[in-house]
Design an enzyme around this catalytic site. Structure first.
Site, PDB file in Angstrom:
ATOM      1  CB  ALA A  39      11.082  37.672  43.914  1.00 23.80           C
ATOM      2  CG  LEU A  88      38.956  43.229  26.939  1.00 21.51           C
ATOM      3  CD1 LEU A  88      39.123  42.256  25.776  1.00 21.51           C
ATOM      4  CD2 LEU A  88      40.163  43.155  27.863  1.00 21.51           C
ATOM      5  CE  LYS A 123      36.878  42.471  22.125  1.00 26.87           C
ATOM      6  NZ  LYS A 123      35.458  42.382  21.755  1.00 26.87           N
ATOM      7  NE  ARG A 144      31.129  43.111  30.623  1.00 25.85           N
ATOM      8  CZ  ARG A 144      30.760  44.381  30.679  1.00 25.85           C
ATOM      9  NH1 ARG A 144      29.551  44.730  30.309  1.00 25.85           N
ATOM     10  NH2 ARG A 144      31.602  45.299  31.099  1.00 25.85           N
ATOM     11  CD  GLU A 180      32.673  36.683  24.161  1.00 27.09           C
ATOM     12  OE1 GLU A 180      33.207  36.715  25.296  1.00 27.09           O
ATOM     13  OE2 GLU A 180      32.137  37.670  23.646  1.00 27.09           O
ATOM     14  CE  LYS A 320      36.580  45.665  18.415  1.00 23.45           C
ATOM     15  NZ  LYS A 320      35.700  46.522  19.200  1.00 23.45           N
ATOM     16  CB  CYS A 433       2.154  54.444   4.769  1.00 27.76           C
ATOM     17  SG  CYS A 433       0.513  53.888   4.308  1.00 27.76           S
TER      18      CYS A 433
HETATM   19  S1  IVH Z   1      39.254  38.875  28.052  1.00 38.00           S
HETATM   20  C1  IVH Z   1      39.032  41.330  31.721  1.00 38.00           C
HETATM   21  N1  IVH Z   1      39.458  37.512  25.838  1.00 38.00           N
HETATM   22  O1  IVH Z   1      35.228  40.967  24.560  1.00 38.00           O
HETATM   23  C2  IVH Z   1      38.189  41.284  30.525  1.00 38.00           C
HETATM   24  N2  IVH Z   1      37.542  38.861  26.165  1.00 38.00           N
HETATM   25  O2  IVH Z   1      35.201  43.849  24.527  1.00 38.00           O
HETATM   26  C3  IVH Z   1      37.982  39.884  30.094  1.00 38.00           C
HETATM   27  N3  IVH Z   1      35.901  38.706  24.358  1.00 38.00           N
HETATM   28  O3  IVH Z   1      33.678  41.335  27.675  1.00 38.00           O
HETATM   29  C4  IVH Z   1      37.915  39.775  28.669  1.00 38.00           C
HETATM   30  N4  IVH Z   1      36.994  37.264  23.130  1.00 38.00           N
HETATM   31  O4  IVH Z   1      33.126  39.233  26.299  1.00 38.00           O
HETATM   32  C5  IVH Z   1      38.722  38.379  26.552  1.00 38.00           C
HETATM   33  N5  IVH Z   1      39.719  36.212  23.934  1.00 38.00           N
HETATM   34  C6  IVH Z   1      39.001  37.062  24.655  1.00 38.00           C
HETATM   35  C7  IVH Z   1      37.746  37.523  24.215  1.00 38.00           C
HETATM   36  C8  IVH Z   1      37.051  38.433  24.998  1.00 38.00           C
HETATM   37  C9  IVH Z   1      35.894  37.973  23.242  1.00 38.00           C
HETATM   38  C10 IVH Z   1      34.833  39.635  24.781  1.00 38.00           C
HETATM   39  C11 IVH Z   1      34.487  39.563  26.245  1.00 38.00           C
HETATM   40  C12 IVH Z   1      34.679  40.963  26.769  1.00 38.00           C
HETATM   41  C13 IVH Z   1      34.607  41.766  25.522  1.00 38.00           C
HETATM   42  C14 IVH Z   1      35.307  43.090  25.683  1.00 38.00           C
END
Ligand code: IVH
Length: 548
Positions: A39, A88, A123, A144, A180, A320, A433
């Site tokens: 630490a 999400l 996404k 995260r 991301e 999705k 094995c």
């Molecule tokens: S908004 C309030 N926008 O998907 C939540 N997330 O399954 C903020 N992700 O943890 C997320 N593309 O890491 C947002 N265009 C996008 C995204 C996105 C990828 C990821 C993000 C999130 C995860 C949730």
């Protein structure tokens, strides 16, 4: 950070830090016991990173953040997010998206006529990161983690070309940009080709490659990896630059953050679904992997009122894409023998495109799974590639008469490599094995493990070379690696082994004669002794004499 620090004071402190960190790093990595706790060490590294962020022009040529292996193997420091990082909720069908908007209306007490504008954007399949700027300077970067506390990857984040180190003067005092970290498909394929050439394990998909590349204690490795970033949200903002989601994203773009060029606003569910279909059509041609479309309520006052439920905001949803599937022929079932003797069946397939990727192998998990599906070699099988996993065989779809004409599949009762008896322990589906070290496959896997990154970490000694050296009788057991220098002339006589590469290899081996006791224990590849247990044992016993 101390705002009154002058440049001269910062430079002096950075010089002291460079010395201290180098010293403690040597204590840690050398045979000596560390003299400060992990630490305390982390705190020195963080203090240095903070100074480097504030005074980028004072970064030293011997900057500790660039030293290979400078950080302790205990891992990364922790960062508590100023605001939690949420995940999400998912929508799978059009109806789920309509239901989402209905719920938003109901929660805000809006009538059916009131327009609910949404943003829509791809996404991206990567890992989320939070970047904190204070007074216009990047001071920290975090993963995260569990949403509340993430890992401190500041030094790694700073190597990404996409991420600005400073913000323009009009940016607020505190800015936390979230987005991301990802790897483009081309870069992923090139990285895996390089991994294979070095004998390193390839990454399963771009997301794993991005996560594995960012979360490197050796920042030099991250720097060499083609990581990218795109912003999709924020945490703490001391002043919000717009009153809509799209407006804030436009501000981020002005501040030089990459923002999706496919971000659009939609004024109805139908318009949002049309964007989803558009993006789905171009999905395979996009330069990066995506797994859906994210919709967000555009008005920020509404986002605030909607708030969150559990770990997800009420104002956003991820629509999705279905897993990508295809039908192809099962050409063979190969058996791979692992380090501890576990036999893993792998489906060899007639090459088939699944969502823009050519699939030739798929996992079959184990013997029980093959029996459960009733698979036979020669069957037409349905394969699925779902985002971040290795393709899977879902089952056979061969016409019945054709399937009946095929032979039943019999899982081997003898090891395909050494012929030893195959056994399974009570309560375990895995078949093993029983050959132990007489099995060449297990021997090679153990040697590969011994030299792997988290064990002896011998550069230039990858799987291909291990196999070659074993086949040529130069090495058989781990200790033989340290006697490889007695075969220098043999190596030099081989094609493909230039003087320089032989010398580099032998030097890399010499350099790893002395390593941490935890790595040594882990490298032995004893069942149930993974990295964490090895580290605990090393802490408790200190060295081999105490342990044995
Ligand atoms: S908004 C309030 N926008 O998907 C939540 N997330 O399954 C903020 N992700 O943890 C997320 N593309 O890491 C947002 N265009 C996008 C995204 C996105 C990828 C990821 C993000 C999130 C995860 C949730």
């Amino acid at each position: 950070m101390d705002k009154t620090l002058t440049e001269a004071e910062a430079a002096a402190e950075m010089a002291t830090l460079a010395q201290q960190i180098a010293l403690h790093s040597a204590h840690y990595h050398g045979a000596d016991a560390p003299v400060i706790t992990d630490a305390e060490y982390d705190a020195l590294v963080r203090r240095n990173a903070a100074l480097e962020a504030k005074f980028p022009h004072l970064i030293r040529a011997d900057s500790p953040s660039a030293i290979v292996g400078a950080a302790p193997a205990s891992g990364f420091g922790k960062i508590v997010h100023a605001r939690p990082m949420l995940s999400l909720d998912n929508a799978f069908e059009d109806g789920d998206v309509a239901a989402f908007v209905t719920k938003v209306r109901r929660f805000l007490l809006l009538d059916a006529e009131t327009l609910v504008r949404l943003t829509a954007e791809p996404k991206i399949d990567g890992l989320s990161a939070s970047l904190r700027y204070e007074n216009g300077v990047l001071v920290s970067g975090a993963t995260r983690g569990d949403g509340t506390t993430g890992e401190d990857v500041t030094a790694n984040i700073r190597t990404l070309a996409d991420i600005p180190h400073t913000l323009p003067a009009d940016a607020p005092d505190v800015v936390e940009v979230r987005g991301e970290v990802y790897m483009a498909k081309d870069d992923f394929l090139a990285l895996n080709a390089a991994q294979a050439a070095n004998g390193d394990k390839p990454f399963a998909n771009p997301r794993n490659a991005a996560a594995g590349s960012l979360r490197q204690l050796d920042v030099g490795v991250t720097r060499a990896r083609p990581l990218r970033f795109f912003a999709h949200g924020w945490g703490e903002l001391s002043a919000v630059p717009a009153d809509t989601q799209a407006g804030v994203m436009a501000a981020f773009a002005r501040w030089s953050f990459p923002v999706s060029d496919r971000l659009v606003t939609c004024d109805s569910v139908d318009a949002a679904l049309a964007v989803y279909r558009d993006i789905e059509t171009v999905r395979a041609d996009l330069p990066f992997d995506i797994d859906g479309v994210v919709y967000k309520v555009d008005r920020l006052d509404w986002q605030d009122r909607l708030g969150q439920v559990a770990r997800s905001p009420r104002w956003a949803i991820a629509h999705k894409f279905p897993a990508e599937k295809a039908v192809t022929r099962l050409l063979a079932i190969d058996i791979q023998v692992g380090r501890t003797g576990v036999l893993t069946p792998v489906a060899r397939l007639e090459p088939v495109g699944v969502g823009g990727v050519i699939v030739t192998n798929a996992t079959l998990h184990n013997a029980d799974e093959i029996a459960r599906q009733g698979l036979r070699v020669g069957d037409l099988v349905r394969v699925q590639r779902a985002g971040d996993v290795i393709p899977q065989v879902l089952g056979w779809v061969t016409p019945a008469a054709e399937h009946d004409a095929l032979d039943d599949y019999a899982f081997p009762t003898a090891c395909p490599d050494c012929g030893s008896h195959v056994d399974s322990e009570a309560g375990e589906v895995a078949r093993r094995c029983t050959g132990g070290l007489i099995c060449p496959a297990q021997r090679i896997e153990r040697l590969r493990h011994f030299v792997s990154r988290h064990a002896f970490d011998i550069e230039g000694l990858g799987a291909e070379r291990i196999e070659l050296f074993v086949a040529e009788g130069l090495i058989e057991r781990p200790g033989d690696i340290f006697r490889l220098h007695t075969h220098r002339d043999t190596l030099l006589a081989w094609r493909g082994f230039k003087d320089k590469s032989v010398e580099n290899l032998l030097a890399a081996i010499e350099a790893r004669r002395d390593i941490g006791f935890d790595r040594f224990l882990f490298g032995l590849g004893i069942r149930h002794i993974g990295e964490v247990t090895a580290r605990d044992l090393a802490r408790a016993f200190g060295d081999w004499p105490a342990f044995s």
